[in-house]
Structure formats: C-alpha cells, structure tokens
Design a protein around this motif. Structure first.
Motif, PDB file in Angstrom:
ATOM      1  N   ASN A  75       0.945  -1.180  -0.057  1.00  0.00           N
ATOM      2  CA  ASN A  75       0.061  -0.009  -0.111  1.00  0.00           C
ATOM      3  C   ASN A  75       0.644   1.226  -0.086  1.00  0.00           C
ATOM      4  N   GLU A  76       2.037   1.167  -0.657  1.00  0.00           N
ATOM      5  CA  GLU A  76       2.998   2.433  -0.641  1.00  0.00           C
ATOM      6  C   GLU A  76       2.861   2.883  -1.897  1.00  0.00           C
ATOM      7  N   TRP A  77       2.270   2.261  -2.921  1.00  0.00           N
ATOM      8  CA  TRP A  77       2.165   2.679  -4.282  1.00  0.00           C
ATOM      9  C   TRP A  77       0.474   2.372  -4.645  1.00  0.00           C
ATOM     10  N   SER A  78      -0.246   3.357  -5.260  1.00  0.00           N
ATOM     11  CA  SER A  78      -1.884   3.093  -5.738  1.00  0.00           C
ATOM     12  C   SER A  78      -1.689   2.210  -7.041  1.00  0.00           C
ATOM     13  N   VAL A  79      -2.588   1.698  -7.171  1.00  0.00           N
ATOM     14  CA  VAL A  79      -3.025   1.204  -8.256  1.00  0.00           C
ATOM     15  C   VAL A  79      -2.602   2.092  -9.863  1.00  0.00           C
ATOM     16  N   ALA A  80      -3.051   3.172  -9.808  1.00  0.00           N
ATOM     17  CA  ALA A  80      -2.740   3.888 -10.775  1.00  0.00           C
ATOM     18  C   ALA A  80      -1.251   4.186 -10.757  1.00  0.00           C
ATOM     19  N   ARG A  81      -0.327   4.290  -9.768  1.00  0.00           N
ATOM     20  CA  ARG A  81       0.943   4.525 -10.028  1.00  0.00           C
ATOM     21  C   ARG A  81       1.819   3.108 -10.428  1.00  0.00           C
ATOM     22  N   GLU A  82       1.126   2.071 -10.113  1.00  0.00           N
ATOM     23  CA  GLU A  82       1.488   0.913 -10.385  1.00  0.00           C
ATOM     24  C   GLU A  82       1.292   0.567 -11.923  1.00  0.00           C
ATOM     25  N   HIS A  83       0.140   0.860 -12.334  1.00  0.00           N
ATOM     26  CA  HIS A  83       0.110   0.716 -13.760  1.00  0.00           C
ATOM     27  C   HIS A  83       0.931   1.623 -14.655  1.00  0.00           C
ATOM     28  N   GLY A  84       0.980   2.982 -14.084  1.00  0.00           N
ATOM     29  CA  GLY A  84       1.873   3.882 -15.012  1.00  0.00           C
ATOM     30  C   GLY A  84       3.290   3.324 -15.150  1.00  0.00           C
ATOM     31  N   ALA A  85       3.713   2.880 -13.907  1.00  0.00           N
ATOM     32  CA  ALA A  85       5.201   2.445 -13.817  1.00  0.00           C
ATOM     33  C   ALA A  85       5.309   0.978 -14.989  1.00  0.00           C
ATOM     34  N   THR A  86       4.344   0.378 -15.017  1.00  0.00           N
ATOM     35  CA  THR A  86       4.289  -1.002 -15.748  1.00  0.00           C
ATOM     36  C   THR A  86       4.271  -0.498 -17.277  1.00  0.00           C
ATOM     37  N   ALA A  87       3.516   0.451 -17.589  1.00  0.00           N
ATOM     38  CA  ALA A  87       3.530   1.000 -18.899  1.00  0.00           C
ATOM     39  C   ALA A  87       4.752   1.546 -19.481  1.00  0.00           C
ATOM     40  N   VAL A  88       5.568   2.214 -18.132  1.00  0.00           N
ATOM     41  CA  VAL A  88       6.749   2.785 -18.472  1.00  0.00           C
ATOM     42  C   VAL A  88       7.818   1.777 -18.992  1.00  0.00           C
ATOM     43  N   SER A  89       7.680   0.563 -18.078  1.00  0.00           N
ATOM     44  CA  SER A  89       8.627  -0.655 -18.465  1.00  0.00           C
ATOM     45  C   SER A  89       8.354  -1.127 -19.902  1.00  0.00           C
ATOM     46  N   GLU A  90       7.016  -1.060 -20.075  1.00  0.00           N
ATOM     47  CA  GLU A  90       6.797  -1.801 -21.352  1.00  0.00           C
ATOM     48  C   GLU A  90       7.552  -0.921 -22.645  1.00  0.00           C
ATOM     49  N   ARG A  91       7.604   0.417 -22.246  1.00  0.00           N
ATOM     50  CA  ARG A  91       8.234   1.287 -23.212  1.00  0.00           C
ATOM     51  C   ARG A  91       9.892   1.118 -23.365  1.00  0.00           C
ATOM     52  N   ALA A  92      10.167   0.956 -21.974  1.00  0.00           N
ATOM     53  CA  ALA A  92      11.570   0.615 -22.065  1.00  0.00           C
ATOM     54  C   ALA A  92      12.008  -0.490 -22.609  1.00  0.00           C
ATOM     55  N   VAL A  93      11.213  -1.787 -22.505  1.00  0.00           N
ATOM     56  CA  VAL A  93      11.448  -3.002 -23.043  1.00  0.00           C
ATOM     57  C   VAL A  93      11.503  -2.838 -24.618  1.00  0.00           C
ATOM     58  N   ALA A  94      10.582  -2.191 -25.068  1.00  0.00           N
ATOM     59  CA  ALA A  94      10.441  -1.854 -26.486  1.00  0.00           C
ATOM     60  C   ALA A  94      11.632  -0.949 -27.100  1.00  0.00           C
ATOM     61  N   ALA A  95      12.006  -0.194 -26.141  1.00  0.00           N
ATOM     62  CA  ALA A  95      13.337   0.626 -26.841  1.00  0.00           C
ATOM     63  C   ALA A  95      14.334  -0.325 -26.740  1.00  0.00           C
ATOM     64  N   ILE A  96      14.620  -1.381 -25.738  1.00  0.00           N
ATOM     65  CA  ILE A  96      15.698  -2.136 -26.094  1.00  0.00           C
ATOM     66  C   ILE A  96      15.642  -3.276 -27.275  1.00  0.00           C
ATOM     67  N   ALA A  97      14.282  -3.476 -27.556  1.00  0.00           N
ATOM     68  CA  ALA A  97      14.206  -4.302 -28.725  1.00  0.00           C
ATOM     69  C   ALA A  97      14.241  -3.510 -30.043  1.00  0.00           C
ATOM     70  N   THR A  98      13.945  -2.339 -30.048  1.00  0.00           N
ATOM     71  CA  THR A  98      14.145  -1.528 -31.011  1.00  0.00           C
ATOM     72  C   THR A  98      15.858  -1.102 -31.336  1.00  0.00           C
ATOM     73  N   TYR A  99      16.478  -0.938 -30.282  1.00  0.00           N
ATOM     74  CA  TYR A  99      17.765  -0.478 -30.460  1.00  0.00           C
ATOM     75  C   TYR A  99      18.709  -1.777 -30.802  1.00  0.00           C
ATOM     76  N   VAL A 100      18.343  -3.039 -30.312  1.00  0.00           N
ATOM     77  CA  VAL A 100      18.980  -4.436 -30.559  1.00  0.00           C
ATOM     78  C   VAL A 100      18.124  -5.106 -31.730  1.00  0.00           C
ATOM     79  N   ARG A 101      18.634  -5.113 -32.920  1.00  0.00           N
ATOM     80  CA  ARG A 101      17.950  -6.158 -33.711  1.00  0.00           C
ATOM     81  C   ARG A 101      18.577  -7.209 -34.391  1.00  0.00           C
TER      82      ARG A 101
END
Length: 361
Positions: A75-101
């Motif tokens: 209960n230190e992070w809200s559901v909204a904050r958790e969802h936002g953080a997960t969405a950012v991680s998805e972008r970071a994974v996509a960036a790694i995938a795009t950089y390395v092909r």
C-alpha cells in the motif's frame, strides 16, 4: 519467466553488479514518476555504453517490476502508480528491442499469454530474450483466446509455443490451450508463476516442457529443443467429482449468498460505503476463483497461499484478518456439498487465524 536463473558474469563492457544496482535505483525512480522518456534514455544510454541487452531485461527491468508489485501490495503505491510504472517498463523493453535487432538464425517461436491472462510484461521479456538469442519470435501479447492462437499456429507454423501464465486462476484455460496446441502438432513450453514454482502444474496439465525463467527457457531450447515432460499418472482424475465445474457454474450465486451472509455475521459490513462493499465483493470473488483453481489441480496451497497473501495486502490497508476469516467461514458454510472445497477452506481459515494473531501481536 523473468529473473535470471543464475548469477550473470560481468559483461564485456565491464558493467558490474553494483552498476546495475545503482542503475536499478535510478530506473525505479523513473518508472515511479511515470517518466517514460527518462527511463528510455537510461536504458539506451546503458546500451550505448556497451551493456548487454539481455542483462538489462533480466537484471534491471524484471527486478524493478517485482519491486513495483511489492510496493503496491504494501500500500505504498496506488494502483494508478503501479499501472503507470508498468506502462513505462513496457516502453523501456520496446526501446531495448528497437535498439538491438539481431538477425534470426534459429527456428520460430510463438510467445503468448494464456486466455484470460493480462500480465503480459514477463512474457514479453521472454520474447525479447529469445529474439536476442536468434529466434524468430511472434509475440501475441496478453489474453490470447485459444481458437485465435490455433489459427495463428496453422498460418505461421512455429516450432514451439511458449505459453505464459502468471496467475493460477488461469490454469484451466491454460490446460485447454496446451491441449489445443498439441492437437495442432505444436509442442508447448510453459512458464510463469501460475504453473507453480517448480512447474508442477505444467506437468499436471501436459505441457511438453517448463522453464522457471526467461534465460532458462532460452537455454533449454538451445540445448535440448522441447523434450517431453514425464507423464503424471492419473492426472486430473479428481475432476470426476465435478466440484470445480459446479463451483464455476455457481460463482455468481455463491458470491451473492456470501455477501448477504457476511452482512449478517460481520457487523462492520453494515457501515461499509459502496466502494468498500465493491472491494469486499471483489476480494470474495478472487477467493472463489483461487479456490476453483486449487480444486482443478487438487492442490490446497494454490488457495491457502493466496489467502496468506490476501491477508497481508488487506492488513497493509487497515483491514483486519478477522474479516478474511469470517469471509472464508461464510464460503465454507455456503459450500455444503463440496467436501474437497470445504477441506481447503478449513485450511484457509487457519491461515487467516494465524495472520490475525500476527497482526494482534
């Protein structure tokens, strides 16, 4: 399938464990404030400095994602904050995938979450690790309906399906998916927490292979292909009592009756506002679903472990374990003709009782 199966050696670029720890702290701060540009810049800067992309996926992004879940549970992070953080991680994974092909040099793998499974990031990490290892990967994402997956297999002809399942409540659908894939002539490698820490439910449900982590899955495919797991004698014979089937059919009725009984037997419910009543019904629904999963695989810890986790999550939000104990007692009384379910509920009530004693001490 997220964390590395063994401690990684330092990369050729000299990125040490301490470097990753510091980068991980910075990364968690970025995702915690939903700053996707800062998170992407961080991983891209590490890649430009020569960091191994697989290590970034498994030793930077994956641990941060586990920590995000822990912060929500506490209960230190809200559901909204958790969802936002997960969405950012998805972008970071996509960036790694795009950089390395990397150019595909191996066979073809279809990677998907089972029907009803929405926790896609762990499975996405597996897909990117396999790509880095030279596989041609079709990543189909979260909640892939079985019939649509089978259509894809007929159209693409992969060598193997890597099926992710994070929650045990999805195991019945995972079982149907495994059977359908094999009927289409494609073996299945299972992974994710829903299949159990040691893969016992993957074996029970007939998967051809199981791996605990993304790198272990890639290693196994490289070394061994997809060897068959040993058959489990008498697997799922317990379903002959139809308790699982009847529980699923009666879910709505059972939930309604349990809420009414809880209002009669637990006085604080009378003062609940609509939001609290909705949350209580949601919690009871999850308990019924995990009880159903435990009945399906005939393994009480699927249910009792969830009861313990629920108690800790509720406690972090100021809800005593007595409410959980009473709710489980109500379900026990409602399920008069379900002997296996009642035995599991008795065990769950004991877990809640111990949790309550711990809270009071």
């Amino acid at each position: 399938m997220t964390a590395p199966s063994t401690a990684s050696a330092a990369s050729a670029a000299g990125l040490t464990g301490a470097d990753l720890v510091r980068a991980g702290e910075d990364y968690l701060e970025c995702v915690g404030r939903a700053d996707e540009f800062a998170a992407v810049d961080l991983v891209v800067d590490l890649l430009r400095a020569g960091a191994d992309p697989e290590r970034l996926l498994l030793e930077l992004v994956a641990p941060a994602q586990r920590r995000i879940g822990e912060l929500w549970a506490a209960n230190e992070w809200s559901v909204a904050r958790e969802h936002g953080a997960t969405a950012v991680s998805e972008r970071a994974v996509a960036a790694i995938a795009t950089y390395v092909r990397p150019r595909p040099t191996r066979g073809r793998v279809t990677v998907a979450c089972t029907d009803g499974e929405y926790h896609a990031l762990p499975t996405r990490l597996l897909a990117e690790v396999l790509r880095l290892r030279g596989w041609r990967v079709d990543f189909l994402g979260a909640n892939v309906p079985g019939p649509h997956l089978i259509t894809h297999l007929h159209q693409s002809g992969p060598d193997v399906v890597a099926l992710g399942c994070a929650l045990a409540t999805r195991l019945p659908r995972a079982h149907a998916t495994i059977t359908a894939c094999q009927s289409a002539g494609v073996p299945v490698m299972a992974g994710g927490g829903g299949f159990g820490r040691d893969g016992r439910y993957a074996r029970l449900l007939g998967a051809d292979a199981w791996a605990p982590t993304a790198d272990a899955a890639a290693d196994r495919l490289e070394r061994e292909g997809v060897p068959a797991l040993p058959a489990v004698p008498g697997a799922l014979a317990h379903l002959g009592d139809e308790e699982y089937t009847h529980l699923r059919r009666r879910r709505a009725e059972l939930l309604e009756g349990a809420m009414a009984a809880l209002a009669r037997t637990y006085p604080p419910v009378a003062a609940y506002d609509p939001q609290q009543l909705e949350a209580t019904a949601e919690d009871l629904g999850h308990l019924i679903d995990f009880l159903g999963a435990a009945l399906y695989v005939d393994d009480a810890p699927v249910f009792t472990d969830f009861v313990g986790w629920t108690g800790s999550v509720l406690g972090a939000r100021g809800v005593t374990a007595e409410a959980l104990r009473v709710g489980l007692g109500v379900l026990h009384d409602e399920l008069r003709d379900f002997p296996r379910a009642r035995r599991m509920l008795v065990q769950g009530i004991e877990v809640a009782r111990i949790t309550r004693a711990d809270q009071e001490n």
